[in-house]
Design an enzyme around this catalytic site. Sequence first.
Site, mmCIF file in Angstrom:
data_model
loop_
_atom_site.group_PDB
_atom_site.id
_atom_site.type_symbol
_atom_site.label_atom_id
_atom_site.label_comp_id
_atom_site.label_asym_id
_atom_site.label_seq_id
_atom_site.Cartn_x
_atom_site.Cartn_y
_atom_site.Cartn_z
ATOM 1 N N HIS A 56 66.785 -12.838 21.846
ATOM 2 C CA HIS A 56 67.401 -12.620 23.212
ATOM 3 C C HIS A 56 67.027 -13.456 24.185
ATOM 4 O O HIS A 56 66.138 -13.295 24.804
ATOM 5 C CB HIS A 56 66.867 -11.096 23.553
ATOM 6 C CG HIS A 56 67.311 -9.935 22.650
ATOM 7 N ND1 HIS A 56 68.483 -9.309 22.991
ATOM 8 C CD2 HIS A 56 66.942 -9.518 21.655
ATOM 9 C CE1 HIS A 56 68.810 -8.327 21.918
ATOM 10 N NE2 HIS A 56 67.717 -8.503 20.993
ATOM 11 N N ASP A 299 63.995 -10.395 16.689
ATOM 12 C CA ASP A 299 64.258 -9.620 17.827
ATOM 13 C C ASP A 299 63.384 -10.191 19.209
ATOM 14 O O ASP A 299 62.806 -9.174 19.794
ATOM 15 C CB ASP A 299 63.947 -8.039 17.626
ATOM 16 C CG ASP A 299 64.712 -6.918 18.676
ATOM 17 O OD1 ASP A 299 65.368 -7.642 19.465
ATOM 18 O OD2 ASP A 299 64.490 -6.197 18.625
ATOM 19 N N HIS A 303 59.855 -10.120 28.206
ATOM 20 C CA HIS A 303 59.978 -9.624 29.469
ATOM 21 C C HIS A 303 58.735 -10.136 30.124
ATOM 22 O O HIS A 303 57.400 -10.533 29.493
ATOM 23 C CB HIS A 303 59.642 -8.176 29.469
ATOM 24 C CG HIS A 303 60.605 -7.328 28.671
ATOM 25 N ND1 HIS A 303 61.968 -7.333 29.329
ATOM 26 C CD2 HIS A 303 60.722 -6.801 27.532
ATOM 27 C CE1 HIS A 303 62.796 -6.463 28.450
ATOM 28 N NE2 HIS A 303 62.157 -6.437 27.194
#
Length: 433
Positions: A56, A299, A303
Amino acid sequence: MLITGAELPDGRVRDVRTDEGRIAEIEGSLHSLPDEETVDADGLTLLPGAIDAHVHFRQPGHGHKETWATGSRSAAAGGVTTVVDQPNTSPPTVDGDAFDEKAEFADNAAVNYGINGGVNHEWAPESLLARPVFALGEVFLADSTGEMGIDEDLFEDALAAAADAGIPVTVHAEDADLFDESVYGADAGGVGREADADLWSQYRTAEAEIAAVEAACEGARGAGVEIHVAHTSTPEAADHAADAGMTTEVTPHHLLLSREDLDELGTFGRMNPPLRSEARREELYERVADGTVDLIATDHAPHTTAEKEAGLWDAPSGVPGVETMLPLLLAEVRAAGLTLERVRDLVAANPAERFGLPEKGRVEVGYDADLTLVDLDDAEPIRADSLHTKCDWTPFEGREAVFPELTIVDGEIVYDGRAGDRFTVGLGRNVRE
């Protein structure tokens, strides 16, 4: 380019020549050609570049967490030469316009890439699948990302559309009906690293994953297609998918971390699916080692520290990992938990085969010159402040790892750790074009 004196995964020491982005020759001894770039690989092991089928990179919409430039540099520094980005960005990659917007950001990539198409109740398969989409997925069979969760009917539509387009389907399998609602909202006793993050593991139960994998495999067989199950966290789910003829991936955090690590990690250990018991982790590791699990993917879900330091029920799920995947697995080779050949298959050969990249994943003549050089005798602890992601923390702080010295994409050096972490960006290409 001529790479001299490299040890291959099977133990042979060979010279390797690349030409026009491919591996052109592999011999015991090769003479350099005029003006040919030469890399001295004496004492180093040459591996095929890793393919991380699950990242991501956050753009568009959340570039404060990661960008294609920073994420792909982190990938290159970790020996990853191809990444596959997931669709839950802002806007989500569910139509042709959103795909095009993301593709503009991907022009900054230091490594090759694929862009997955997303499925939600607003997706436009006609325009989306007219683009060079890598796969559909991750298709969320839970409430993991709110607007990206889908129902059974839409899942069937997605399977049919992917079959018509000839592309794979990757699923995030958790059955939200089996989450333990009696736990949700319980007092976690603090925030950040002080929070009782085990409550998240209690809430998103192992049974929720196992049941969803069973249902997804049954639906796929009914549609006559194969699915790939993302970030499998339980041995039971891995076994069921294998028995059903489907493929699975395991993340480094589910392979190497368990609920026993949550006292230290706190909310930094919150991810979906969550960490499982140490007993389940050990059994999952066995499935990775014996071939039941097909591949490792990260994955990679960065953050900010401030976001992860929120209360347990407010902190976002996910951990970074694209730069530490291969280095951690190579440390497992040093510890005799995995063989070097098994690591090669998990991160390169198997993902290439599963996702239809027949010219990647091996150090063989005719294959793409996507390569990484490592010194298996040079292990060091992972330090967040030495990584190249925009994310300034890692769940693997202090763990032993073997980082690459050099990473090559299509015959060009994109990362040179021997020259002070020098990067070449913008060389990446969409592997579906």
